[in-house]
Design a protein around this motif. Sequence first.
Motif, PDB file in Angstrom:
ATOM      1  N   ASP A 116       0.822  -1.203   0.000  1.00  0.00           N
ATOM      2  CA  ASP A 116       0.000   0.000   0.000  1.00  0.00           C
ATOM      3  C   ASP A 116       0.859   1.258   0.000  1.00  0.00           C
ATOM      4  O   ASP A 116       0.451   2.300  -0.528  1.00  0.00           O
ATOM      5  CB  ASP A 116      -0.948   0.000   1.199  1.00  0.00           C
ATOM      6  N   TYR A 117       2.064   1.181   0.582  1.00  0.00           N
ATOM      7  CA  TYR A 117       2.993   2.306   0.480  1.00  0.00           C
ATOM      8  C   TYR A 117       3.448   2.487  -0.970  1.00  0.00           C
ATOM      9  O   TYR A 117       3.590   3.618  -1.452  1.00  0.00           O
ATOM     10  CB  TYR A 117       4.208   2.088   1.387  1.00  0.00           C
ATOM     11  N   VAL A 118       3.690   1.378  -1.661  1.00  0.00           N
ATOM     12  CA  VAL A 118       4.032   1.461  -3.087  1.00  0.00           C
ATOM     13  C   VAL A 118       2.881   2.083  -3.866  1.00  0.00           C
ATOM     14  O   VAL A 118       3.076   2.938  -4.742  1.00  0.00           O
ATOM     15  CB  VAL A 118       4.374   0.064  -3.639  1.00  0.00           C
ATOM     16  N   LYS A 119       1.668   1.667  -3.550  1.00  0.00           N
ATOM     17  CA  LYS A 119       0.484   2.222  -4.206  1.00  0.00           C
ATOM     18  C   LYS A 119       0.419   3.738  -4.012  1.00  0.00           C
ATOM     19  O   LYS A 119       0.150   4.499  -4.948  1.00  0.00           O
ATOM     20  CB  LYS A 119      -0.761   1.544  -3.641  1.00  0.00           C
ATOM     21  N   LEU A 120       0.671   4.183  -2.776  1.00  0.00           N
ATOM     22  CA  LEU A 120       0.658   5.614  -2.489  1.00  0.00           C
ATOM     23  C   LEU A 120       1.727   6.346  -3.283  1.00  0.00           C
ATOM     24  O   LEU A 120       1.466   7.389  -3.899  1.00  0.00           O
ATOM     25  CB  LEU A 120       0.858   5.850  -0.994  1.00  0.00           C
ATOM     26  N   LEU A 121       2.940   5.814  -3.273  1.00  0.00           N
ATOM     27  CA  LEU A 121       4.042   6.464  -3.972  1.00  0.00           C
ATOM     28  C   LEU A 121       3.747   6.606  -5.464  1.00  0.00           C
ATOM     29  O   LEU A 121       3.959   7.675  -6.059  1.00  0.00           O
ATOM     30  CB  LEU A 121       5.329   5.665  -3.761  1.00  0.00           C
ATOM     31  N   LEU A 122       3.254   5.543  -6.090  1.00  0.00           N
ATOM     32  CA  LEU A 122       2.982   5.609  -7.522  1.00  0.00           C
ATOM     33  C   LEU A 122       1.862   6.604  -7.834  1.00  0.00           C
ATOM     34  O   LEU A 122       1.918   7.323  -8.843  1.00  0.00           O
ATOM     35  CB  LEU A 122       2.623   4.229  -8.059  1.00  0.00           C
ATOM     36  N   ASN A 123       0.869   6.664  -6.980  1.00  0.00           N
ATOM     37  CA  ASN A 123      -0.198   7.640  -7.207  1.00  0.00           C
ATOM     38  C   ASN A 123       0.289   9.067  -6.996  1.00  0.00           C
ATOM     39  O   ASN A 123      -0.186   9.994  -7.667  1.00  0.00           O
ATOM     40  CB  ASN A 123      -1.394   7.332  -6.308  1.00  0.00           C
ATOM     41  N   MET A 124       1.217   9.252  -6.091  1.00  0.00           N
ATOM     42  CA  MET A 124       1.836  10.574  -5.941  1.00  0.00           C
ATOM     43  C   MET A 124       2.585  10.968  -7.203  1.00  0.00           C
ATOM     44  O   MET A 124       2.588  12.139  -7.611  1.00  0.00           O
ATOM     45  CB  MET A 124       2.774  10.572  -4.733  1.00  0.00           C
ATOM     46  N   ILE A 125       3.223  10.001  -7.850  1.00  0.00           N
ATOM     47  CA  ILE A 125       3.931  10.278  -9.105  1.00  0.00           C
ATOM     48  C   ILE A 125       2.952  10.694 -10.199  1.00  0.00           C
ATOM     49  O   ILE A 125       3.236  11.599 -10.994  1.00  0.00           O
ATOM     50  CB  ILE A 125       4.764   9.060  -9.528  1.00  0.00           C
ATOM     51  N   VAL A 126       1.771  10.069 -10.240  1.00  0.00           N
ATOM     52  CA  VAL A 126       0.746  10.476 -11.216  1.00  0.00           C
ATOM     53  C   VAL A 126       0.382  11.941 -11.022  1.00  0.00           C
ATOM     54  O   VAL A 126       0.270  12.709 -11.986  1.00  0.00           O
ATOM     55  CB  VAL A 126      -0.507   9.590 -11.097  1.00  0.00           C
ATOM     56  N   ILE A 127       0.202  12.357  -9.777  1.00  0.00           N
ATOM     57  CA  ILE A 127      -0.136  13.746  -9.494  1.00  0.00           C
ATOM     58  C   ILE A 127       1.019  14.670  -9.862  1.00  0.00           C
ATOM     59  O   ILE A 127       0.810  15.761 -10.423  1.00  0.00           O
ATOM     60  CB  ILE A 127      -0.526  13.907  -8.015  1.00  0.00           C
ATOM     61  N   ALA A 128       2.244  14.253  -9.570  1.00  0.00           N
ATOM     62  CA  ALA A 128       3.408  15.063  -9.945  1.00  0.00           C
ATOM     63  C   ALA A 128       3.475  15.235 -11.460  1.00  0.00           C
ATOM     64  O   ALA A 128       3.801  16.322 -11.960  1.00  0.00           O
ATOM     65  CB  ALA A 128       4.689  14.427  -9.414  1.00  0.00           C
ATOM     66  N   LEU A 129       3.159  14.183 -12.210  1.00  0.00           N
ATOM     67  CA  LEU A 129       3.135  14.294 -13.669  1.00  0.00           C
ATOM     68  C   LEU A 129       2.061  15.269 -14.129  1.00  0.00           C
ATOM     69  O   LEU A 129       2.263  16.053 -15.065  1.00  0.00           O
ATOM     70  CB  LEU A 129       2.900  12.917 -14.291  1.00  0.00           C
ATOM     71  N   ALA A 130       0.905  15.241 -13.466  1.00  0.00           N
ATOM     72  CA  ALA A 130      -0.174  16.160 -13.823  1.00  0.00           C
ATOM     73  C   ALA A 130       0.191  17.608 -13.536  1.00  0.00           C
ATOM     74  O   ALA A 130      -0.374  18.526 -14.139  1.00  0.00           O
ATOM     75  CB  ALA A 130      -1.447  15.787 -13.074  1.00  0.00           C
ATOM     76  N   SER A 131       1.151  17.819 -12.633  1.00  0.00           N
ATOM     77  CA  SER A 131       1.556  19.181 -12.277  1.00  0.00           C
ATOM     78  C   SER A 131       2.443  19.822 -13.333  1.00  0.00           C
ATOM     79  O   SER A 131       2.666  21.036 -13.304  1.00  0.00           O
ATOM     80  CB  SER A 131       2.276  19.190 -10.926  1.00  0.00           C
ATOM     81  N   ILE A 132       2.981  19.012 -14.253  1.00  0.00           N
ATOM     82  CA  ILE A 132       3.837  19.539 -15.335  1.00  0.00           C
ATOM     83  C   ILE A 132       3.265  19.069 -16.678  1.00  0.00           C
ATOM     84  O   ILE A 132       3.855  18.208 -17.334  1.00  0.00           O
ATOM     85  CB  ILE A 132       5.311  19.105 -15.160  1.00  0.00           C
ATOM     86  N   PRO A 133       2.117  19.624 -17.087  1.00  0.00           N
ATOM     87  CA  PRO A 133       1.441  19.141 -18.298  1.00  0.00           C
ATOM     88  C   PRO A 133       2.254  19.295 -19.573  1.00  0.00           C
ATOM     89  O   PRO A 133       1.952  18.629 -20.565  1.00  0.00           O
ATOM     90  CB  PRO A 133       0.164  19.987 -18.337  1.00  0.00           C
ATOM     91  N   ARG A 134       3.248  20.170 -19.572  1.00  0.00           N
ATOM     92  CA  ARG A 134       4.092  20.354 -20.758  1.00  0.00           C
ATOM     93  C   ARG A 134       5.383  19.545 -20.681  1.00  0.00           C
ATOM     94  O   ARG A 134       6.293  19.734 -21.501  1.00  0.00           O
ATOM     95  CB  ARG A 134       4.411  21.835 -20.951  1.00  0.00           C
TER      96      ARG A 134
END
Length: 217
Positions: A116-134
């Motif tokens: 579940d920690y891995v799940k959290l980390l990967l979902n945080m990466i998705v949000i980080a990617l969304a923060s730099i749309p370009r």
Amino acid sequence: MADNYEIEALELAALLCSRVCHDVISPVGAIANGLEVLDDDEDDDAEMRGHAMDLIRQSARQASAKLQFARLAFGAAGSAGAHLELTDARDVALGYAQSEKAEVTWEAPVATIGKDYVKLLLNMIVIALASIPRGGTISVKVDGVPDTPSFSLRASGKAARIPLETEKYLGGVRPEDVLDARGVQPYFTGLVARSLNMKLDAAMTGEDFTFTAKQAG
């Protein structure tokens, strides 16, 4: 931050399925288009066939990367065991980020942590990617493994910002909110963090987006 109101499990499952389908429909559609080009190539044009095969190969890699990522980030991967290798998380994160035209630097020990920690980390990466749309770069740092892991992400890119859905749904939803396939991902991220008693902090630090997860209390 929104009130800690949780949506029904059936609705959450449906929205997460929609999210995964949204991610893979584009590369799968591109594969279908490439195959149609091959089927319609009556003149046996070598250049056209080459372009079609390149499209199919690239799209197949993207679809595979997105599905492998989704398996760990949203699914029950490794359900027979309670822990996953951080190197597995790194590998799927790098593949997923490449399909999103971003680069990831990874600073973490070789260790296993709760899935579940891995799940959290990967979902945080998705949000980080969304923060730099370009596009841009994301640095990922993991500390405190295996018992009390903490995560620190920094996303750098043109027009970096806190994603609107993250601001709205990371802390939960209100009864009047209507989630969609975009909003469910940050909501799910917050849900996983709360189940682990982790405190999330998403902010702009200068021109960069920073996102941390630490043990609450």
